[in-house]
Design a protein around this motif. Structure first.
Motif, PDB file in Angstrom:
ATOM      1  N   ARG A 153       2.094  13.338  12.949  1.00 18.50           N
ATOM      2  CA  ARG A 153       1.581  14.595  13.491  1.00 18.50           C
ATOM      3  C   ARG A 153       2.346  14.989  14.754  1.00 18.50           C
ATOM      4  O   ARG A 153       2.759  16.148  14.903  1.00 18.50           O
ATOM      5  CB  ARG A 153       0.088  14.454  13.799  1.00 18.50           C
ATOM      6  CG  ARG A 153      -0.534  15.728  14.352  1.00 18.50           C
ATOM      7  CD  ARG A 153      -1.999  15.514  14.724  1.00 18.50           C
ATOM      8  NE  ARG A 153      -2.581  16.735  15.218  1.00 18.50           N
ATOM      9  CZ  ARG A 153      -3.122  17.682  14.464  1.00 18.50           C
ATOM     10  NH1 ARG A 153      -3.164  17.524  13.154  1.00 18.50           N
ATOM     11  NH2 ARG A 153      -3.627  18.769  14.990  1.00 18.50           N
ATOM     12  N   ALA A 154       2.538  14.010  15.674  1.00 19.00           N
ATOM     13  CA  ALA A 154       3.269  14.294  16.904  1.00 19.00           C
ATOM     14  C   ALA A 154       4.727  14.615  16.618  1.00 19.00           C
ATOM     15  O   ALA A 154       5.363  15.384  17.353  1.00 19.00           O
ATOM     16  CB  ALA A 154       3.166  13.106  17.868  1.00 19.00           C
ATOM     17  N   LEU A 155       5.285  14.036  15.558  1.00 18.31           N
ATOM     18  CA  LEU A 155       6.685  14.282  15.219  1.00 18.31           C
ATOM     19  C   LEU A 155       6.876  15.642  14.547  1.00 18.31           C
ATOM     20  O   LEU A 155       7.837  16.359  14.821  1.00 18.31           O
ATOM     21  CB  LEU A 155       7.190  13.170  14.300  1.00 18.31           C
ATOM     22  CG  LEU A 155       8.633  13.263  13.805  1.00 18.31           C
ATOM     23  CD1 LEU A 155       9.601  13.212  14.962  1.00 18.31           C
ATOM     24  CD2 LEU A 155       8.932  12.148  12.814  1.00 18.31           C
ATOM     25  N   LEU A 156       5.921  16.012  13.671  1.00 20.49           N
ATOM     26  CA  LEU A 156       6.095  17.214  12.879  1.00 20.49           C
ATOM     27  C   LEU A 156       5.692  18.491  13.604  1.00 20.49           C
ATOM     28  O   LEU A 156       6.277  19.557  13.360  1.00 20.49           O
ATOM     29  CB  LEU A 156       5.284  17.102  11.576  1.00 20.49           C
ATOM     30  CG  LEU A 156       5.752  16.042  10.570  1.00 20.49           C
ATOM     31  CD1 LEU A 156       4.798  15.996   9.388  1.00 20.49           C
ATOM     32  CD2 LEU A 156       7.172  16.331  10.103  1.00 20.49           C
ATOM     33  N   ALA A 157       4.676  18.410  14.478  1.00 22.50           N
ATOM     34  CA  ALA A 157       4.131  19.625  15.091  1.00 22.50           C
ATOM     35  C   ALA A 157       5.192  20.474  15.792  1.00 22.50           C
ATOM     36  O   ALA A 157       5.338  21.672  15.485  1.00 22.50           O
ATOM     37  CB  ALA A 157       2.991  19.264  16.044  1.00 22.50           C
ATOM     38  N   PRO A 158       5.977  19.920  16.736  1.00 26.10           N
ATOM     39  CA  PRO A 158       6.996  20.771  17.386  1.00 26.10           C
ATOM     40  C   PRO A 158       8.109  21.186  16.432  1.00 26.10           C
ATOM     41  O   PRO A 158       8.687  22.270  16.577  1.00 26.10           O
ATOM     42  CB  PRO A 158       7.523  19.879  18.519  1.00 26.10           C
ATOM     43  CG  PRO A 158       7.221  18.483  18.098  1.00 26.10           C
ATOM     44  CD  PRO A 158       5.967  18.563  17.306  1.00 26.10           C
ATOM     45  N   LEU A 159       8.415  20.327  15.462  1.00 30.53           N
ATOM     46  CA  LEU A 159       9.476  20.667  14.508  1.00 30.53           C
ATOM     47  C   LEU A 159       9.075  21.867  13.657  1.00 30.53           C
ATOM     48  O   LEU A 159       9.870  22.803  13.460  1.00 30.53           O
ATOM     49  CB  LEU A 159       9.764  19.456  13.621  1.00 30.53           C
ATOM     50  CG  LEU A 159      10.788  19.657  12.510  1.00 30.53           C
ATOM     51  CD1 LEU A 159      12.151  19.978  13.093  1.00 30.53           C
ATOM     52  CD2 LEU A 159      10.856  18.426  11.625  1.00 30.53           C
ATOM     53  N   ASP A 213      -4.627   8.947   9.230  1.00 32.98           N
ATOM     54  CA  ASP A 213      -4.204   7.545   9.332  1.00 32.98           C
ATOM     55  C   ASP A 213      -3.176   7.315  10.429  1.00 32.98           C
ATOM     56  O   ASP A 213      -2.709   6.192  10.600  1.00 32.98           O
ATOM     57  CB  ASP A 213      -3.623   7.072   7.999  1.00 32.98           C
ATOM     58  CG  ASP A 213      -4.623   7.187   6.858  1.00 32.98           C
ATOM     59  OD1 ASP A 213      -5.820   6.935   7.102  1.00 32.98           O
ATOM     60  OD2 ASP A 213      -4.215   7.542   5.729  1.00 32.98           O
ATOM     61  N   ALA A 214      -2.834   8.364  11.202  1.00 32.02           N
ATOM     62  CA  ALA A 214      -1.801   8.262  12.247  1.00 32.02           C
ATOM     63  C   ALA A 214      -0.561   7.566  11.682  1.00 32.02           C
ATOM     64  O   ALA A 214      -0.090   6.550  12.193  1.00 32.02           O
ATOM     65  CB  ALA A 214      -2.331   7.514  13.458  1.00 32.02           C
TER      66      ALA A 214
END
Length: 336
Positions: A206-212, A232-233
């Motif tokens: 989630r943290a990796l995809l959101a800004p992308l 599931d983080a």
């Protein structure tokens, strides 16, 4: 800062006044003098055999606050004063049975001084080690950011070279291909910057995809609403995280370009699910859907072909499925 943390910090500052030895000496003499006055005051009320009743606590306080050397000075002064004033009269014989008190006082003081010296030396060593680790952590963070900066710069240089090459190409299809190459290089650069945190641990999807995904939407210029579900983080190894993020970016870009071709807005839902032997990432949109009898091997765009190729390199598969109100892209891959 919590109270317990503050107490630990205060204890780590001991012994105090190390850079002001004369003040240490003055306070040591003052505390010893107070101990003497207190012993004289309570002397009539003490039973025989306690000549050092107030000197021994003074040694503990001084050694605790100022260290072993001032504590040793206080122990010597207390021993002399106790012997002269409360054990042996200079003009008379020693009081019977009082000599063992001096031996007990010396033994107890020696143990206390050794204990405080060991504790304060160990504490100083721990503080020094912590400061060293803190500096190493700062250096690692700086190197980490510098590495990310250099990787980003190198990718920007590659994108710039392709953009320059485009000026010498007249074929519209070739120009479009170069534009796509520049876009994908920029996507890789953004993924690389988001791949790790400064502490070295991997980010969840989630943290990796959101800004992308935000960058993909901005590049396409449509106000698309995106929801990312990652209960599931999910965390992937770097070798897998980069191609997975590229696949998701290509699927979202395809949904915006083709699914919302006749609309000014839309909605995309991304779901990340961890399996026992792998993971599944689904990208669902509410666009116009897929053409009839869609076959990804024959009808897919270049971006979807790239996504399918990357999925195969991961040992998984990428597939498209028509929905009543849109389309679904699904990436299934094993761990590792």
């Amino acid at each position: 800062m919590t109270r317990a943390h503050g107490d630990v910090r205060w204890l780590e500052s001991l012994p105090i006044l190390r850079d002001r030895p004369w003040l240490q000496l003055g306070l040591t003499l003052a505390i010893t003098g107070v101990a003497l006055l207190l012993r004289l005051a309570i002397g009539p009320f003490l039973p025989p055999g306690l000549p050092y009743a107030t000197f021994f606590p003074a040694v503990i306080v001084i050694a605790f606050l100022f260290g072993a050397r001032p504590g040793l000075l206080a122990a010597v002064l207390g021993g002399i004063l106790g012997w002269v004033l409360f054990i042996r009269d200079p003009f008379d014989a020693p009081v019977p049975g009082m000599a063992p008190s001096l031996l007990l006082y010396v033994t107890a003081d020696a143990l206390i001084l050794l204990l405080f010296h060991w504790m304060q030396t160990a504490t100083a060593s721990l503080v020094e080690q912590r400061e060293r680790n803190h500096k190493l952590a700062e250096t690692r963070t700086l190197l980490f950011h510098e590495l990310q900066h250099r990787v980003s710069n190198n990718l920007q240089v590659a994108a710039g070279l392709l953009a320059l090459q485009k000026r010498h190409v007249e074929d519209p299809e070739a120009q479009a291909a170069l534009d796509e190459a520049v876009r994908r290089i920029g996507t890789i650069g953004r993924i690389s910057r988001q791949l790790y945190r400064s502490d070295g641990r991997a980010r969840d999807m989630r943290a990796l995809l959101a800004p992308l995904i935000e960058n993909v939407i901005e590049a396409n210029g449509k106000p698309v609403e995106v929801a990312i579900e990652d209960r599931d983080a999910l965390q992937l190894a770097p070798d897998a995280a980069v191609p997975v993020a590229l696949i998701v970016a290509e699927a979202v870009a395809n949904a915006i370009e083709h699914g919302f071709a006749e609309r000014e807005d839309g909605r995309v839902a991304i779901r990340c699910v961890k399996l026992e032997a792998g993971f599944v990432i689904e990208i669902e949109d509410d666009g116009q859907g897929l053409r009839e009898a869609f076959d990804i091997t024959r009808h897919a765009s270049l971006g979807l072909h790239i996504a399918a190729t990357l999925a195969g390199q991961l040992g998984g598969r990428f597939e498209m499925e028509a929905l009543p109100g849109g389309a679904l892209a699904r990436l299934t891959a094993p761990d590792g």
